[in-house]
Enzyme design. Structure first.
Site, PDB file in Angstrom:
ATOM      1  N   CYS A 269      89.455  59.499  59.096  1.00 38.54           N
ATOM      2  CA  CYS A 269      89.631  60.100  60.140  1.00 38.54           C
ATOM      3  C   CYS A 269      90.617  61.494  59.696  1.00 38.54           C
ATOM      4  CB  CYS A 269      90.626  59.033  61.146  1.00 38.54           C
ATOM      5  SG  CYS A 269      91.301  60.328  62.860  1.00 38.54           S
TER       6      CYS A 269
ATOM      7  N   ASP B 170      74.703  63.351  62.365  1.00 44.16           N
ATOM      8  CA  ASP B 170      73.479  63.463  62.500  1.00 44.16           C
ATOM      9  C   ASP B 170      72.528  62.667  63.027  1.00 44.16           C
ATOM     10  OD1 ASP B 170      75.064  65.854  62.245  1.00 44.16           O
ATOM     11  OD2 ASP B 170      73.730  66.406  60.385  1.00 44.16           O
TER      12      ASP B 170
END
Length: 333
Positions: free
Chosen positions: A102, A204
């Site tokens: 994170c 991606d």
């Protein structure tokens, strides 16, 4: 097939843990669309130990979601281990995941999340202590590095393996990149080649073809799909179908998307009540509408939604208009 510890998945497609998104309402939809593993949004170790009501509710697992991974985060060994023991003993999750990715400042300033990426020794110490304290497999979700000058992905992955971690999920971006730029799949490949435990690639994977390319180019054991599944759980099913049969199913019609959107909302209402659920659903509804002709004006109305009826009437009214326009176009041809 992907296997983590003794937990066997039916395929290599994993729903990534996403804060504010991966609650049981969305996770169950992802499971129904075929995901081999679903991951819950991260929960604070200290919030678990303080018996914070909201945080404890985030540990709920519907049996239909399994196999499932519950993710915790923290910056101190003692509290992280105790929280992991609570999850181990008090939930029906299959896997305990530690967040080391994170990038949000309020998390990293507590020495949690991506802050771990700067210190392989801390990773070893924290993961080792957690593994020793629990029975469930322990995994790690991490980024490739803090910034371009501090990319210790291989060292960090090897520390996880030495500490007894059962698998690694690697996002091919640095903390500084956040969600911008291009994910570095070469780093993912390097990590896969440096450890013997399973590695899941993340970053991606926007199409089923991307998922196959990641598997082929990096050799990872699983593909983790995050933002591409928002408002589009069909991406999970399409990816599984493409990996197994080489065929990408056709895109669902708009009405089907709205039908699933409403199932999502109804499950959120069951979890959180109508008022909270409708407010949370605003972002999801916008995602489900993405790419539909003329949906911009509907997205503008979404922030005014206050009740389930508001959502249903607005979305189905829009779909009926779309279908009428399509019928008129077809008859004119």
């Amino acid at each position: 097939m992907l296997q983590i510890g003794s937990i066997k998945m039916k395929n290599q497609v994993v729903l990534a843990p996403m804060a504010g998104v991966c609650n049981p309402a969305f996770r169950l939809i992802a499971k129904e669309f075929g995901a081999g593993l679903v991951c819950a949004e991260m929960v604070s170790d200290k919030a678990i130990l303080h018996k914070n009501e909201k945080s404890l509710s985030m540990l709920y697992v519907d049996e239909r979601e399994k196999p499932l991974s519950l993710q915790i985060f923290g910056g101190e060994k003692e509290t992280l281990v105790e929280a992991a023991k609570f999850v181990d003993q008090n939930t029906n999750a299959d896997i305990i995941d530690i967040n080391m990715g994170c990038p949000v400042p309020k998390i990293t300033k507590c020495d949690a999340g991506a802050k771990w990426l700067l210190d392989p020794n801390k990773i070893y110490e924290m993961v080792s202590a957690t593994v020793d304290a629990v029975r469930k497999p322990v995994t790690v979700k991490m980024r490739m590095g803090w910034d371009e000058e501090h990319i210790f992905a291989v060292e960090n992955a090897q520390a996880v393996e030495r500490a007894g971690g059962s698998a690694i999920a690697l996002h091919g971006r640095t903390r500084v990149q956040m969600y911008e730029g291009v994910a570095n799949w070469d780093i993912i490949k390097q990590v896969k080649g440096s450890v013997s435990i399973p590695v899941m690639g993340n970053g991606d994977v926007k199409t089923p073809e991307d998922a196959k390319r990641m598997l082929d180019e990096t050799g990872v054991d699983g593909v983790m799909i995050g933002r591409a599944a928002l408002g589009n759980p069909w991406m999970l099913y399409q990816t599984i179908n493409y990996l197994e049969h080489g065929v990408t199913p056709v895109e669902p019609p708009p009405r089907e998307k709205i039908d699933v959107c409403m199932v999502h909302l109804d499950r959120l209402i069951d979890l959180k009540g109508e008022n909270v659920a409708v407010r949370e659903m605003r972002k999801h509804a916008a995602w489900y509408l993405k790419g539909m002709r003329g949906s911009g004006r509907i997205r503008d109305q979404i922030n005014q939604f206050a009740t389930r009826d508001d959502v249903a009437n607005t979305l189905y009214g829009y779909i009926e208009q779309l279908e009428e326009q399509q019928a008129e176009t077809s008859s004119a041809v």
